[in-house]
Design a protein around this motif. Structure first.
Motif, short mmCIF file in Angstrom:
data_model
loop_
_atom_site.label_atom_id
_atom_site.label_comp_id
_atom_site.label_asym_id
_atom_site.label_seq_id
_atom_site.Cartn_x
_atom_site.Cartn_y
_atom_site.Cartn_z
N ASP A 81 -0.24 -83.76 -14.08
CA ASP A 81 -0.98 -82.70 -15.22
C ASP A 81 0.56 -82.11 -16.00
O ASP A 81 0.41 -82.10 -16.72
CB ASP A 81 -2.44 -82.57 -14.98
N GLU A 129 3.82 -83.50 -23.99
CA GLU A 129 2.57 -83.18 -24.84
C GLU A 129 2.14 -83.45 -25.78
O GLU A 129 3.36 -82.17 -26.70
CB GLU A 129 1.19 -82.30 -24.47
N THR A 164 -2.91 -77.86 -16.30
CA THR A 164 -3.75 -77.92 -17.57
C THR A 164 -5.51 -78.04 -17.44
O THR A 164 -5.96 -77.95 -16.24
CB THR A 164 -2.97 -78.76 -18.85
N ASP A 165 -6.30 -78.23 -18.73
CA ASP A 165 -7.02 -78.55 -18.64
C ASP A 165 -7.54 -79.38 -17.98
O ASP A 165 -9.17 -79.92 -17.60
CB ASP A 165 -7.80 -78.83 -20.67
N ASP A 166 -7.14 -80.45 -17.58
CA ASP A 166 -7.60 -81.72 -17.16
C ASP A 166 -7.70 -81.96 -15.87
O ASP A 166 -8.67 -81.96 -15.65
CB ASP A 166 -6.45 -82.58 -17.30
N GLY A 216 -4.89 -74.59 -22.39
CA GLY A 216 -4.36 -76.15 -22.92
C GLY A 216 -5.48 -76.75 -23.65
O GLY A 216 -5.03 -78.15 -23.75
N ASP A 227 0.55 -85.51 -20.44
CA ASP A 227 -0.15 -84.93 -19.12
C ASP A 227 -1.26 -85.72 -19.23
O ASP A 227 -2.08 -85.98 -17.55
CB ASP A 227 -0.58 -83.23 -19.76
N THR A 228 -2.18 -85.98 -19.72
CA THR A 228 -3.55 -86.63 -19.39
C THR A 228 -2.73 -88.35 -19.04
O THR A 228 -3.29 -88.97 -17.85
CB THR A 228 -4.25 -86.74 -20.50
#
Ligand code: F2R
Ligand code: MG
Ligand code: MG
Ligand code: MG
Length: 315
Positions: A20, A27, A51-53, A91, A264-265
């Motif tokens: 991530d 991204e 990040t948010d992930d 993010g 990232d995801t």
């Protein structure tokens, strides 16, 4: 046996967090060269900030460990909203931020999730990107994994494709973790297990495209899948990359980032599968040395790994 499982849970969460962070620098970009990706990924020189992930994945891991299972509940929705409120700068996408801010101010999740995207609900990959912990509960069969994945998605993603993304990612991690280390995960088995538990014809069509992409150039993957922030565009791409490099997280992460788009995801999801299969000894030392809050990730993994196989609390 317990400690073998623990290495897989640790490997999955640690590699997801590293990937991530590594992918986040790219991204939204397209047309990346392998050299440019390798330069950033092989020996990262600055801290790997996730990040948010990963933020949401850790919320889900903690929730599972605390409750011994999960249902789509006010408590789970509040946990995601609290995490967003504490660190909104990680993010998050615009839809997710809108939704979580509504939940944080008291709008019921059932109302907030349905209001997104003109009432269609989110088909983003956000329910998939955080779901690895659901695949890492020892003693859960694949049907329990799939039901828990649906429940985990529903508090934010009500569109059937957003839910299918979570089911597919959770099952891929579960199967990776249940495949003996020295055995190559079977694409046919994995695709069949997912296709029989997902709901939409659209998802099945993407899964059926995977076998033809397992050999040959990575460019064929980004030609076939959108590699964007949708579940349909990202999750099949991550599964493809994992099946190409099940034992080589560094190669998988570089290939996933090189696809461009939601780097990232897609990298985090592929890495979660590699880690579940290989265990934490496969985490490159140069990544582990730079990862933000590694002890927090390890602690979350260890709580999950020692979770007793309690009765599944599904609806
Ligand atoms: N969103 C990002 N990155 C871009 C913004 C970065 C940030 N602003 C920054 O400054 O760094 N990254 C994260 O979001 C993705 C996960 O998304 P999630 O949580 O599913 O959110 P959302 O907004 O619900 O869905 C994502 C996008 O999918 C499209 N979409 C969703 N539902 C739709 C629908 N029913 N119809 C049409 N389009 C739909 C929209 O474009 C959404 O924005 C991950 O990449 C994570 O890393
Ligand atoms: Mg992200
Ligand atoms: Mg199906
Ligand atoms: Mg992303």
């Amino acid at each position: 046996e317990t400690s073998l499982w623990r290495t897989r849970v640790r490997g999955s969460l640690l590699l997801a967090a590293c990937a991530d962070a590594l992918g986040s620098a790219f991204e939204g970009r397209r047309g990346l060269s392998p050299e440019q990706v390798a330069a950033a990924v092989d020996r990262p020189q600055s801290p790997l900030r996730w990040t948010d992930d990963t933020a949401q994945m850790l919320v889900l891991a903690a929730h599972l460990a605390e409750h011994g299972g999960l249902v789509a509940s006010d408590a789970l929705a509040a946990a995601f909203a609290d995490e967003w409120s504490a660190e909104p700068w990680r993010g998050y996408g615009p839809g997710a931020a809108q939704l979580l801010s509504q939940i944080a101010t008291g709008v019921p999740w059932r109302v907030a999730g349905r209001s997104l995207f003109d009432g269609a609900g989110s088909l983003g990959n956000g329910a998939a990107m955080r779901v690895a912990p659901v695949g890492l509960i020892t003693g859960w069969g694949l049907d329990a994994v799939a039901s828990a994945a649906v429940a985990s998605a529903l508090v934010t993603h009500v569109h059937p494709e957003g839910i299918d993304g979570a089911v597919a990612q959770a099952l891929a991690v579960a199967l990776a973790a249940r495949t003996p280390r020295r055995q190559r995960p079977s694409a046919e088995e994995l695709i069949g297990a997912i296709a029989s538990r997902t709901a939409t014809a659209a998802f099945t069509a993407e899964l059926e495209a995977i076998p033809a992409l397992l050999d040959g150039p990575a460019g064929a993957i980004s030609d076939r899948f959108r590699c964007d922030a949708t579940a349909l565009g990202a999750v099949p791409a991550a599964i493809t990359v994992f099946l190409r490099y099940p034992d080589d997280p560094a190669a998988a992460v570089k290939e996933a980032i090189g696809l461009g788009g939601d780097t990232d995801t897609i990298a985090a999801m592929a890495a979660a599968m590699c880690g579940a299969h290989c265990g934490d000894s496969a985490v490159p030392a140069s990544w582990a040395a730079q990862l933000e809050q590694p002890e927090r990730v390890r602690a979350a993994a260890d709580r999950l790994a020692t979770l007793e196989s309690r009765r599944y609390l599904g609806e």
